[in-house]
Write an enzyme that holds these catalytic residues in place. Structure first.
Site, PDB file in Angstrom:
ATOM      1  N   GLU A 172       0.926  -1.107  -0.149  1.00 15.25           N
ATOM      2  CA  GLU A 172      -0.016  -0.054  -0.109  1.00 15.25           C
ATOM      3  C   GLU A 172       0.812   1.208   0.091  1.00 15.25           C
ATOM      4  O   GLU A 172       0.482   2.197   0.921  1.00 15.25           O
ATOM      5  CB  GLU A 172      -1.033   0.159   1.331  1.00 15.25           C
ATOM      6  CG  GLU A 172      -1.965  -1.013   1.207  1.00 15.25           C
ATOM      7  CD  GLU A 172      -3.010  -1.078   2.131  1.00 15.25           C
ATOM      8  OE1 GLU A 172      -3.029  -0.182   3.107  1.00 15.25           O
ATOM      9  OE2 GLU A 172      -4.101  -1.563   1.851  1.00 15.25           O
ATOM     10  N   GLU A 291      -5.587  -8.516  -0.492  1.00 14.99           N
ATOM     11  CA  GLU A 291      -6.259  -8.131   0.716  1.00 14.99           C
ATOM     12  C   GLU A 291      -7.537  -7.754   0.788  1.00 14.99           C
ATOM     13  O   GLU A 291      -7.970  -6.863  -0.347  1.00 14.99           O
ATOM     14  CB  GLU A 291      -5.785  -6.728   1.362  1.00 14.99           C
ATOM     15  CG  GLU A 291      -4.528  -6.952   2.077  1.00 14.99           C
ATOM     16  CD  GLU A 291      -4.017  -5.854   2.961  1.00 14.99           C
ATOM     17  OE1 GLU A 291      -4.732  -5.199   3.521  1.00 14.99           O
ATOM     18  OE2 GLU A 291      -2.637  -5.528   2.998  1.00 14.99           O
TER      19      GLU A 291
END
Ligand code: AHR
Length: 498
Positions: A172, A291
């Site tokens: 991320e 995710e």
């Protein structure tokens, strides 16, 4: 309501990559400590791993498991987590403001993952670190020659390389919360150069490039284009992350959120293919949805537990029945994109947004979301058949033309079975007919359903209120499966097939 599905071997469009049923363990909250590792627990083995958790995890049949983060990886020193435990330093983890004693690390995770029958999907730190640390880590894990880091691994008791084949290049990196976050150009170039070095050491590895943290990020879209432009030649997958929730307490809209996942995946596929066209290359980048889950019950609570303590209660969502229905819809959506989504990780596995929960010194128990994942992971293997479905639709707050039934079938030639997964989103019974055009159907192997529960009911250490049970509402008539899908239900139908 009638729901008519046509299936045929001819409609097969993708072989399921087993890695679609991956999961994730991060050094976050009680995932590791108190979750998979609790040396003083009465069910811990000689290494301190909880055997009750191992048993529950094994039943999920997880082929790959991402580690050690998540946000944690962006300030992770892998060297702290290997070697004699008494020499490992205690660190502070900047991402979750917790204490990290490193009494469980890379060596232990490798061992634990294999105990549950899983490979490791390892992430390298591209937040505070970079090429050099990644180079040393892959040398430690995968190099078989006579070199400093491979000899260090041998000194630590592992003569054979770990041979970790799937690697994430950071995590991320466009998130403002990420330790060492970067611009797309900076990250894309760093990922490319790190990946190049890693593949020089082990050309058989596959690399996952970070997509944006989610669809709602202002960076989404441009980030994907830019990082792919920089690193396309070096990487194999682009990552997607997305969490869902019913903050509005609007069931119709909540169960339709898998449509959002569907659009998200199609959009990212288009972006990958746009760069492919721009680069005039034959190479295709696939997706790693590394995710995905429901995350909202515990939101807002985490700040008070980010207090530099050890194994705090963080992200411990307790899931209800409606959450398990959405998980079913999301799993079906991933299968419907199995031609491009080759890796997906339910985030996460134990305590942190976990289908498995544990009590310190107490029980391990299964959340409502455990069951659809277990069934799809165990039986959703083989060829995915494009679903041609005729069913009434509805409009919700955010989504138009939502099918009342979400459905997909998988043909497993080896086992000789056709497996259909379905969620009935509506409050009416759906009379399902699955007509098979070129598959000879035999007997029903099993029809499992989750239905009739209060949509807000949860499980707990003391009571498993939500669980699958067998339904007899099924027959095979003239090569057509006829089954009743109860209102607001999760369903798995397995039928002998040739
Ligand atoms: O899974 C929990 C967290 O969610 C991960 O650490 C991070 O990557 C994401 O924001």
């Amino acid at each position: 309501m009638k729901a008519k599905l046509k299936v045929a071997k001819e409609f097969a469009f993708a072989e399921v990559d087993p890695r679609l049923y991956g999961s994730f363990i991060e050094h976050l909250g009680r995932a590791v400590y108190d979750g998979i590792y609790e040396p003083d627990h009465k069910l811990a083995n000689e290494k301190g791993y909880r055997t009750d958790v191992i048993e529950l995890a094994k039943k999920l049949n997880i082929p790959i498991i991402r580690y050690p983060g998540g946000n944690f990886v962006s300030n992770y020193n892998w060297e702290d987590s290997v070697g004699p435990k008494e020499l490992r330093p205690k660190r502070i983890d900047m991402s979750w403001k917790s204490l990290e004693p490193n009494t469980f690390g890379l060596q232990e995770f490798e061992e634990w993952a294999h105990l549950i029958g899983s490979e490791v999907n390892m992430a390298v730190n591209l937040g505070t670190r970079g090429i050099e640390a990644a180079r040393n880590l892959i040398e430690y894990c995968n190099f078989d020659g006579d070199s400093y880091y491979s000899n260090l691994r041998r000194e630590h008791g592992h003569s054979k390389p770990y041979n970790i084949k799937t690697w994430c290049l950071g995590n991320e990196m466009d998130g403002p919360w990420q330790v060492g976050g970067k611009s797309a150009k900076e990250y894309g170039a760093l990922a490319r150069e790190t990946g190049k070095v890693m593949k020089t050491i082990d050309p058989d590895i596959e690399l996952v490039l970070c997509g944006s943290c989610g669809l709602e990020m202002p960076t989404f879209g441009q980030w994907e284009l830019d990082v792919l432009d920089e690193a396309y030649e070096t990487v194999d997958f682009l990552s997607l992350h997305q969490y869902y929730g019913n903050e509005e307490d609007d069931l119709e809209n909540y169960l339709a959120k898998s449509i959002g996942m569907d659009t998200f995946i199609s959009g990212v596929v288009a972006i990958c293919d746009a760069i492919k066209a721009k680069k005039k290359t034959d190479k295709t980048i696939n997706l790693s949805f590394d995710e995905w889950n429901v995350w909202y019950h515990s939101k807002g609570e985490e700040e008070k537990n980010k207090n530099w303590s050890f194994a705090p209660h963080l992200l411990e969502d307790i899931y209800n029945f409606e959450d398990s229905l959405l998980i079913g819809c999301l799993l079906i959506t991933l299968l419907k994109h199995a031609d491009r989504v080759k890796i997906a990780c339910l985030a996460q596995l134990v305590n942190v947004l976990g289908p498995i929960m544990t009590e310190h010194n107490g029980k391990a128990w299964r959340q409502t979301t455990y069951f659809p994942f277990m069934q799809v992971s165990n039986y959703g293997r083989g060829q995915v058949l494009k679903p041609y479905l005729d069913v009434p639709t509805y409009d919700s707050l955010e989504f138009k033309d939502v099918p009342n039934v979400e459905i997909v079938s998988v043909f497993n030639d080896e086992k000789g079975e056709l497996v259909t997964f379905a969620v009935n989103r509506s409050k009416e019974v759906a009379d399902l007919e699955v007509s098979s055009l070129d598959i000879n159907l035999g007997n029903v192997i099993e029809f499992q359903e989750m239905e009739g529960f209060d949509i807000k009911v949860t499980n707990s250490p003391d009571k498993e209120n939500v669980f699958p049970k067998e339904s007899k509402n099924i027959e095979i008539d003239n090569n057509v499966i006829k089954a009743k899908l109860m209102p607001l239900s999760w369903n798995m139908i397995r039928v002998e097939a040739k």
